[in-house]
Design a protein around this motif. Structure first.
Motif, short mmCIF file in Angstrom:
data_model
loop_
_atom_site.label_atom_id
_atom_site.label_comp_id
_atom_site.label_asym_id
_atom_site.label_seq_id
_atom_site.Cartn_x
_atom_site.Cartn_y
_atom_site.Cartn_z
N GLU A 193 -8.98 11.71 46.70
CA GLU A 193 -8.21 10.47 46.73
C GLU A 193 -9.14 9.26 46.91
O GLU A 193 -8.98 8.25 46.23
CB GLU A 193 -7.17 10.52 47.86
CG GLU A 193 -6.38 9.26 48.05
CD GLU A 193 -5.35 8.96 46.96
OE1 GLU A 193 -4.62 7.98 47.12
OE2 GLU A 193 -5.27 9.68 45.94
N LEU A 194 -10.09 9.37 47.79
CA LEU A 194 -11.03 8.27 48.02
C LEU A 194 -11.91 8.02 46.80
O LEU A 194 -12.20 6.87 46.47
CB LEU A 194 -11.89 8.56 49.25
CG LEU A 194 -11.16 8.57 50.59
CD1 LEU A 194 -12.06 9.10 51.69
CD2 LEU A 194 -10.62 7.20 50.93
N LEU A 195 -12.31 9.07 46.13
CA LEU A 195 -13.13 8.92 44.92
C LEU A 195 -12.33 8.26 43.81
O LEU A 195 -12.80 7.34 43.15
CB LEU A 195 -13.67 10.27 44.46
CG LEU A 195 -14.55 10.23 43.22
CD1 LEU A 195 -15.86 9.51 43.52
CD2 LEU A 195 -14.83 11.63 42.71
N ASN A 196 -11.09 8.71 43.63
CA ASN A 196 -10.28 8.22 42.52
C ASN A 196 -9.64 6.87 42.76
O ASN A 196 -9.46 6.09 41.83
CB ASN A 196 -9.19 9.23 42.17
CG ASN A 196 -9.75 10.48 41.53
OD1 ASN A 196 -10.78 10.45 40.88
ND2 ASN A 196 -9.08 11.60 41.73
N ARG A 197 -9.27 6.57 44.01
CA ARG A 197 -8.51 5.35 44.28
C ARG A 197 -9.20 4.36 45.20
O ARG A 197 -8.67 3.30 45.46
CB ARG A 197 -7.15 5.73 44.85
CG ARG A 197 -6.39 6.60 43.83
CD ARG A 197 -4.97 6.71 44.03
NE ARG A 197 -4.35 5.44 44.32
CZ ARG A 197 -3.10 5.31 44.69
NH1 ARG A 197 -2.36 6.37 44.81
NH2 ARG A 197 -2.59 4.13 44.96
N VAL A 218 -19.42 14.62 45.87
CA VAL A 218 -18.04 14.91 45.48
C VAL A 218 -17.80 14.75 43.99
O VAL A 218 -17.14 15.58 43.36
CB VAL A 218 -17.07 14.01 46.28
CG1 VAL A 218 -15.65 14.15 45.78
CG2 VAL A 218 -17.15 14.33 47.76
N ALA A 219 -18.33 13.69 43.39
CA ALA A 219 -18.05 13.37 41.98
C ALA A 219 -18.35 14.53 41.02
O ALA A 219 -17.50 14.88 40.19
CB ALA A 219 -18.78 12.11 41.57
N PRO A 220 -19.52 15.17 41.10
CA PRO A 220 -19.79 16.27 40.16
C PRO A 220 -18.84 17.45 40.31
O PRO A 220 -18.45 18.08 39.33
CB PRO A 220 -21.23 16.69 40.47
CG PRO A 220 -21.82 15.58 41.25
CD PRO A 220 -20.69 14.89 41.92
N LEU A 221 -18.44 17.74 41.55
CA LEU A 221 -17.53 18.86 41.77
C LEU A 221 -16.14 18.57 41.19
O LEU A 221 -15.52 19.44 40.57
CB LEU A 221 -17.42 19.18 43.26
CG LEU A 221 -18.71 19.68 43.90
CD1 LEU A 221 -18.55 19.82 45.41
CD2 LEU A 221 -19.14 21.00 43.29
N LEU A 222 -15.67 17.34 41.38
CA LEU A 222 -14.36 16.99 40.83
C LEU A 222 -14.41 16.92 39.31
O LEU A 222 -13.45 17.28 38.64
CB LEU A 222 -13.87 15.68 41.43
CG LEU A 222 -13.50 15.76 42.90
CD1 LEU A 222 -13.08 14.41 43.43
CD2 LEU A 222 -12.40 16.78 43.13
N GLU A 223 -15.53 16.46 38.78
CA GLU A 223 -15.69 16.42 37.32
C GLU A 223 -15.65 17.84 36.75
O GLU A 223 -15.03 18.09 35.73
CB GLU A 223 -17.00 15.74 36.97
CG GLU A 223 -17.15 15.46 35.49
CD GLU A 223 -18.41 14.66 35.22
OE1 GLU A 223 -19.18 15.09 34.34
OE2 GLU A 223 -18.62 13.63 35.87
N LEU A 224 -16.29 18.76 37.44
CA LEU A 224 -16.28 20.16 37.02
C LEU A 224 -14.86 20.71 37.04
O LEU A 224 -14.41 21.36 36.09
CB LEU A 224 -17.19 20.99 37.92
CG LEU A 224 -17.29 22.48 37.64
CD1 LEU A 224 -17.92 22.73 36.28
CD2 LEU A 224 -18.10 23.16 38.72
N ASP A 273 -8.91 20.09 31.82
CA ASP A 273 -8.79 19.50 30.47
C ASP A 273 -9.00 20.56 29.40
O ASP A 273 -8.32 20.59 28.38
CB ASP A 273 -9.80 18.36 30.28
CG ASP A 273 -9.46 17.13 31.08
OD1 ASP A 273 -8.30 17.01 31.54
OD2 ASP A 273 -10.34 16.28 31.27
N GLU A 274 -9.97 21.44 29.64
CA GLU A 274 -10.25 22.50 28.69
C GLU A 274 -9.06 23.44 28.53
O GLU A 274 -8.71 23.84 27.42
CB GLU A 274 -11.47 23.29 29.18
CG GLU A 274 -12.41 23.70 28.08
CD GLU A 274 -13.64 24.38 28.65
OE1 GLU A 274 -13.64 25.62 28.69
OE2 GLU A 274 -14.56 23.65 29.07
N LEU A 275 -8.42 23.79 29.65
CA LEU A 275 -7.26 24.66 29.59
C LEU A 275 -6.07 24.00 28.89
O LEU A 275 -5.32 24.64 28.19
CB LEU A 275 -6.84 25.08 31.01
CG LEU A 275 -7.75 26.08 31.69
CD1 LEU A 275 -7.33 26.28 33.14
CD2 LEU A 275 -7.75 27.41 30.96
N ALA A 276 -5.93 22.71 29.11
CA ALA A 276 -4.81 21.97 28.51
C ALA A 276 -5.02 21.88 27.01
O ALA A 276 -4.15 21.98 26.22
CB ALA A 276 -4.72 20.58 29.11
#
Length: 88
Positions: free
Chosen positions: A13-17, A73-79, A85-88
């Motif tokens: 949440e902190l990273l995104n918002r 945090v950023a690389p883990l959330l990107e992963l 996204d790949e599954l979708a």
């Protein structure tokens, strides 16, 4: 990261918002104020977040990621989101 699921959700949440008050994080996470305080204590102790005075409300604080927290945090959330996204 070695943190609980609640702590990971707070970091996301902190990273995104961006910076949030502890009460806003508690509401978003669906936990009590006491619980979010413990979570923030843990994250602050690991150097992932800091609490600073709120610029508009002197009775409150804002929680934000530290630069080190963002780098971890950023690389883990990107992963994670990349896999979704790949599954979708």
């Amino acid at each position: 990261l070695g943190v609980s699921a609640t702590a990971a959700a707070a970091l996301e949440e902190l990273l995104n918002r961006g910076p949030r008050t502890p009460s806003a994080l508690a509401r978003w996470l669906g936990v009590s104020g006491t619980s979010v305080t413990g979570t923030l204590d843990q994250l602050e102790g690991q150097g992932l977040v800091v609490r600073a005075p709120h610029p508009d409300d002197r009775r409150s604080t804002l929680v934000r990621l530290t630069p080190a927290g963002e780098r971890r945090v950023a690389p883990l959330l990107e992963l994670l989101t990349g896999g979704i996204d790949e599954l979708a």
